[in-house]
Design a protein around this motif. Structure first.
Motif, PDB file in Angstrom:
ATOM      1  N   LEU A 258       0.836  -1.200   0.000  1.00 35.41           N
ATOM      2  CA  LEU A 258       0.000   0.000   0.000  1.00 35.41           C
ATOM      3  C   LEU A 258       0.872   1.252   0.000  1.00 35.41           C
ATOM      4  O   LEU A 258       0.582   2.226  -0.712  1.00 35.41           O
ATOM      5  CB  LEU A 258      -0.922   0.000   1.214  1.00 35.41           C
ATOM      6  CG  LEU A 258      -1.776   1.258   1.429  1.00 35.41           C
ATOM      7  CD1 LEU A 258      -2.687   1.519   0.231  1.00 35.41           C
ATOM      8  CD2 LEU A 258      -2.604   1.122   2.713  1.00 35.41           C
ATOM      9  N   ALA A 259       1.953   1.229   0.766  1.00 39.61           N
ATOM     10  CA  ALA A 259       2.874   2.366   0.807  1.00 39.61           C
ATOM     11  C   ALA A 259       3.484   2.609  -0.567  1.00 39.61           C
ATOM     12  O   ALA A 259       3.615   3.757  -1.013  1.00 39.61           O
ATOM     13  CB  ALA A 259       3.964   2.118   1.841  1.00 39.61           C
ATOM     14  N   GLY A 260       3.846   1.529  -1.258  1.00 39.51           N
ATOM     15  CA  GLY A 260       4.383   1.680  -2.607  1.00 39.51           C
ATOM     16  C   GLY A 260       3.371   2.267  -3.565  1.00 39.51           C
ATOM     17  O   GLY A 260       3.712   3.090  -4.424  1.00 39.51           O
ATOM     18  N   GLY A 261       2.109   1.865  -3.409  1.00 38.05           N
ATOM     19  CA  GLY A 261       1.056   2.428  -4.243  1.00 38.05           C
ATOM     20  C   GLY A 261       0.883   3.914  -4.014  1.00 38.05           C
ATOM     21  O   GLY A 261       0.665   4.691  -4.952  1.00 38.05           O
ATOM     22  N   LEU A 262       0.994   4.341  -2.750  1.00 36.87           N
ATOM     23  CA  LEU A 262       0.898   5.765  -2.438  1.00 36.87           C
ATOM     24  C   LEU A 262       2.057   6.537  -3.074  1.00 36.87           C
ATOM     25  O   LEU A 262       1.860   7.613  -3.640  1.00 36.87           O
ATOM     26  CB  LEU A 262       0.901   5.972  -0.916  1.00 36.87           C
ATOM     27  CG  LEU A 262      -0.348   5.517  -0.168  1.00 36.87           C
ATOM     28  CD1 LEU A 262      -0.112   5.590   1.338  1.00 36.87           C
ATOM     29  CD2 LEU A 262      -1.551   6.376  -0.545  1.00 36.87           C
ATOM     30  N   ALA A 263       3.259   5.968  -2.981  1.00 33.37           N
ATOM     31  CA  ALA A 263       4.425   6.633  -3.575  1.00 33.37           C
ATOM     32  C   ALA A 263       4.275   6.745  -5.086  1.00 33.37           C
ATOM     33  O   ALA A 263       4.607   7.782  -5.684  1.00 33.37           O
ATOM     34  CB  ALA A 263       5.698   5.862  -3.220  1.00 33.37           C
TER      35      ALA A 263
END
Length: 321
Positions: A258-263
């Motif tokens: 999810l963090a990668g998707g936000l980035a």
């Protein structure tokens, strides 16, 4: 993960994550960012009031952008997002992306340096006041270096890969101060990166608009690839978030994805915002140049007409003589 240093028992205090809880103001808010936001708001408002009392115009869109920038900064530092950011990579990444990609763009669109230069009174002859110091800083070698693309682009990229892909991140996350230092760094890097590209304030490096767009697209692909790399990773990238509190019910690898998707998303949205801002700035610049050319043509036309009339007058005098 046990209790974070300086945050005893956090794993028992945090309720299950939700955006409503995360965006709620929390008693343990980061007071440094809150005080900074209030001070910046008051100073900007004072500058606007001084201009308006003087009868000078100040585009209404600029104070709106400034306030929105401060609001975004408060939302990710003075609410529950700050707490969750110590135990969830997704919440931390939200802080990182907002402070480095969204808040700087909005603050720069507010034109704070231009406002200060117009609102501050010149010092008496032979002395140096705040306005003179600001002008000297803008023309200093230090600002020329930190605003040059050869510095800003590598710094922007290194702030991603050099932080998350090295032990530096886990070291800083051992304390609240380290986390706070990262937040300050993210905001500073974003301001330095976007200022030469789309800032409305004067600066030592102001290339043409085509070059500014190229500078933007040089940095953004590295940012997008960073997000994809985190999304596609089969193992945990950092150890800090390996054991989130059980009360959250979060799988750390899923949270990392999810963090990668936000980035990745934040490499697209701010890019569109900056391109829109650049388009408007470019159009206004062309309009100003067109008006200057028209005024110059009018002056030249008047001078030619006066010269022709003078020539006719001389001919008439000769005929009369």
């Amino acid at each position: 993960m046990g209790s974070m240093p300086g945050m005893p028992g956090m794993e028992h205090d945090l309720p299950p994550f939700s955006f409503g809880r995360a965006l709620a103001f929390h008693p343990s808010a980061n007071w440094a960012f809150l005080v900074l936001s209030v001070v910046l708001l008051v100073l900007y408002a004072a500058g606007c009031v001084r201009l308006w009392r003087r009868g000078d115009k100040w585009p209404v869109g600029r104070p709106i952008a400034w306030v929105l920038g401060l609001v975004t900064m408060v939302l990710v530092t003075c609410t529950g997002v700050g707490q969750y950011g110590m135990v969830l990579l997704s919440a931390h990444m939200m802080q990182h992306m907002v402070l480095s990609m969204l808040t700087p763009i909005l603050l720069l669109l507010g034109g704070p340096i231009t406002l200060a230069l117009r609102a501050l009174r010149p010092a008496a002859k032979g002395s140096h006041g705040p306005r003179e110091l600001l002008v000297a800083l803008l023309h200093s070698r230090y600002v020329k270096v930190v605003s040059h693309p050869a510095f800003t682009i590598p710094l922007f990229i290194a702030s991603l890969y050099g932080l998350y892909f090295t032990p530096i991140f886990d070291t800083l996350m051992k304390s609240e101060f380290g986390h706070f230092a990262m937040m300050v760094h993210f905001l500073a890097v974003g301001l330095v990166f976007f200022w030469p590209i789309m800032g409305v304030d004067p600066g030592p490096h102001r290339p043409g608009y085509v070059m500014r767009i190229l500078e933007l697209f040089v940095g953004m692909p590295f940012h997008a690839f960073f997000g994809v790399a985190i999304m596609m990773a089969s193992g945990l990238m950092v150890g800090t978030f390996a054991h989130p509190p059980a009360s959250l019910g979060v799988d750390p690898l899923s949270d990392q994805h999810l963090a990668g998707g936000l980035a990745w998303a934040f490499s697209e949205i701010p890019t569109a915002v900056v391109l829109i801002a650049l388009t408007f700035q470019w159009a206004k610049s062309e309009e100003r140049q067109s008006r200057r050319k028209d005024r110059a043509a009018e002056r030249n036309g008047d001078q030619e007409l006066e010269a022709y009339n003078a020539y006719l007058a001389r001919l008439e005098q000769r005929s009369a003589g």
